[in-house]
Design a protein around this motif. Structure first.
Motif, mmCIF file in Angstrom:
data_model
loop_
_atom_site.group_PDB
_atom_site.id
_atom_site.type_symbol
_atom_site.label_atom_id
_atom_site.label_comp_id
_atom_site.label_asym_id
_atom_site.label_seq_id
_atom_site.Cartn_x
_atom_site.Cartn_y
_atom_site.Cartn_z
ATOM 1 N N PRO A 185 -3.047 52.789 62.013
ATOM 2 C CA PRO A 185 -1.971 53.366 61.190
ATOM 3 C C PRO A 185 -1.928 54.888 61.241
ATOM 4 O O PRO A 185 -0.841 55.475 61.239
ATOM 5 C CB PRO A 185 -2.316 52.875 59.772
ATOM 6 C CG PRO A 185 -3.273 51.770 59.938
ATOM 7 C CD PRO A 185 -4.009 52.030 61.205
ATOM 8 N N THR A 186 -3.097 55.535 61.293
ATOM 9 C CA THR A 186 -3.120 56.987 61.313
ATOM 10 C C THR A 186 -2.533 57.533 62.608
ATOM 11 O O THR A 186 -1.788 58.524 62.602
ATOM 12 C CB THR A 186 -4.561 57.505 61.130
ATOM 13 O OG1 THR A 186 -5.085 56.999 59.901
ATOM 14 C CG2 THR A 186 -4.601 59.018 61.101
ATOM 15 N N ALA A 187 -2.848 56.882 63.735
ATOM 16 C CA ALA A 187 -2.271 57.307 65.011
ATOM 17 C C ALA A 187 -0.755 57.122 65.007
ATOM 18 O O ALA A 187 -0.007 57.970 65.524
ATOM 19 C CB ALA A 187 -2.901 56.521 66.160
ATOM 20 N N ALA A 188 -0.289 56.018 64.408
ATOM 21 C CA ALA A 188 1.155 55.796 64.323
ATOM 22 C C ALA A 188 1.815 56.858 63.443
ATOM 23 O O ALA A 188 2.901 57.379 63.769
ATOM 24 C CB ALA A 188 1.438 54.402 63.769
ATOM 25 N N LEU A 189 1.168 57.204 62.319
ATOM 26 C CA LEU A 189 1.712 58.253 61.451
ATOM 27 C C LEU A 189 1.745 59.600 62.171
ATOM 28 O O LEU A 189 2.705 60.372 62.031
ATOM 29 C CB LEU A 189 0.863 58.359 60.182
ATOM 30 C CG LEU A 189 0.999 57.204 59.183
ATOM 31 C CD1 LEU A 189 -0.102 57.282 58.124
ATOM 32 C CD2 LEU A 189 2.371 57.236 58.514
ATOM 33 N N ALA A 190 0.706 59.902 62.946
ATOM 34 C CA ALA A 190 0.685 61.150 63.704
ATOM 35 C C ALA A 190 1.806 61.180 64.738
ATOM 36 O O ALA A 190 2.471 62.205 64.926
ATOM 37 C CB ALA A 190 -0.673 61.326 64.382
ATOM 38 N N ALA A 191 2.034 60.044 65.418
ATOM 39 C CA ALA A 191 3.105 59.968 66.412
ATOM 40 C C ALA A 191 4.470 60.160 65.760
ATOM 41 O O ALA A 191 5.349 60.864 66.294
ATOM 42 C CB ALA A 191 3.045 58.624 67.144
ATOM 43 N N ALA A 192 4.659 59.519 64.600
ATOM 44 C CA ALA A 192 5.936 59.666 63.896
ATOM 45 C C ALA A 192 6.174 61.110 63.479
ATOM 46 O O ALA A 192 7.286 61.643 63.615
ATOM 47 C CB ALA A 192 5.957 58.751 62.670
ATOM 48 N N THR A 193 5.137 61.760 62.965
ATOM 49 C CA THR A 193 5.285 63.145 62.536
ATOM 50 C C THR A 193 5.532 64.070 63.727
ATOM 51 O O THR A 193 6.302 65.027 63.635
ATOM 52 C CB THR A 193 4.023 63.604 61.784
ATOM 53 O OG1 THR A 193 3.740 62.666 60.746
ATOM 54 C CG2 THR A 193 4.231 64.973 61.154
ATOM 55 N N ALA A 194 4.875 63.781 64.857
ATOM 56 C CA ALA A 194 5.099 64.568 66.072
ATOM 57 C C ALA A 194 6.562 64.480 66.502
ATOM 58 O O ALA A 194 7.204 65.498 66.810
ATOM 59 C CB ALA A 194 4.185 64.083 67.190
#
Length: 384
Positions: free
Chosen positions: A202-211
């Motif tokens: 989930p954290t990697a997905a959140l980072a990708a979304a924010t990027a």
């Protein structure tokens, strides 16, 4: 819950309102691109360093005191420049705002999780994300109007008042949530927990979304200007991105809570939509910009509530602040890394290839999420 949503709005409005308005400063506080870059990095740097620290502190003494302290500190930091009205004090105010947001942002997320049962985490984080998206949308628009009307000083005055009002409201309305007893945790225990796929995915997905969100907000207007579009058209494209994210988040959260959308499926679909949006941004003209903005908004709208709900559901309640602080750190790294990747690739080639590079990276994450989902489904026992 509404004061917590207001806290989410405050951090989003403050971050994007000032960031989008510094370049339009009429008070000569921003004298060069180097100064502008330093002021932007100062805020983000404070968040990267301090969010995990304040998240852990929220677990130790309770999230409510950290929330209130952060909001009052945000109001005080904003008042510094509003009162001093000096270019030198702008640096101190910006650093103070970043440090304060590092305190009340993960604390608000932890309280959203603590004050709602696990079965309603999707709805709660969907609503929290909705108000943050409204802040992201209104920040550049209202911030620009305030700077036009009264310079940066007026914008900081409004932020000081906003921070103080939300702080008082939270003091009155947010219930006391005492810290929970914790089993002693070593550094190795923390490393194991943060390296667990239950946290990393989930954290990697959140980072990708924010990027992708940062790239959309920062670079889609550049594509618009390159295509000969006016400021109104490019501004509308950014608003489409934020509006789509705001509309999708509550619905995604409800679908998750009702069992109509699993976390894995939603994250994979969100990453796919985000990658597709970046691919559409490679197309020339207004059509590519609008399609890119809409799909990036839809993708981030799916990922954000599902990612935070998954983290909240898989974390012991006594460690929620630490987890939310670490997850927010991941988002900040995406916030900085996405634009940096696109800028580096664009400087060597063109902006089109910059979008493509980030689209490939996020698309690979979507493929990995789909593969993990199929493996998990194949390994599950069949119902008879």
């Amino acid at each position: 819950m509404r004061p917590l949503y207001a806290a989410g709005f405050t951090t989003a409005f403050g971050a994007h309102g000032i960031a989008a308005s510094l370049g339009a400063d009429t008070d000569d506080a921003v004298t060069s691109l180097l100064v502008l870059g330093g002021l932007l990095a100062l805020y983000d740097g404070a968040e990267v360093l301090l969010k995990p620290v304040f998240g852990t502190l929220a677990d130790r003494i309770g999230a409510r005191p950290v929330l209130l302290g952060g909001l009052f500190a945000f109001a005080a930091a904003s008042a510094v420049y509003a009162v001093a009205d000096s270019p030198g004090w702008l640096w101190a105010a910006r650093l103070g705002q970043g440090a304060a947001a590092s305190a009340f942002s993960p604390s608000a997320s932890a309280l959203v999780a603590r004050l709602n049962p696990a079965a309603k985490h999707g709805r709660a984080f969907g609503s929290y994300g909705f108000y943050k998206s409204i802040g992201y949308t209104l920040g550049p628009l209202l911030g620009g109007v305030l700077v036009w009307a009264g310079g940066l000083r007026l914008l900081f005055i409004v932020l000081a008042v906003l921070g103080a009002v939300v702080a008082v409201w939270s003091m009155v309305a947010v219930p006391v949530v005492p810290p929970l007893p914790k089993v002693r945790q070593t550094v190795l225990d923390l490393a194991r927990r943060l390296a667990d796929p239950v946290f990393l995915a989930p954290t990697a997905a959140l980072a990708a979304a924010t990027a992708a969100l940062s790239v959309g907000v920062g670079f889609l207007p550049v594509s618009g200007r390159t295509a000969g579009l006016g400021a109104v058209a490019t501004g509308a494209a950014v608003s489409v991105l934020a509006a789509c994210a705001a509309v999708v988040q509550p619905r995604a959260g409800r679908a998750r809570d009702d069992g109509r959308l699993s976390t894995r499926t939603g994250l994979a679909a969100g990453l796919s939509a985000t990658a597709a949006g970046l691919a559409c941004a490679m197309l020339p003209g207004l059509t590519g910009i609008l399609l890119g903005a809409a799909l990036i908004g839809i993708g981030t709208g799916l990922i954000t509530p599902l990612g935070f709900a998954a983290l909240a559901s898989s974390t012991p309640p006594e460690r929620l602040g630490q987890t939310m602080g670490a997850a927010e750190l991941g988002r900040e790294l995406g916030d900085a890394g996405g634009p940096l990747l696109v800028a580096v690739v664009a400087s060597l080639t063109t902006l089109t290839y910059g979008y493509g590079a980030l689209a490939v990276l996020i698309g690979a994450g979507a493929v990995l999420a789909f593969v993990r989902r199929r493996v998990a489904t194949a390994g599950a026992p069949r119902r008879r």
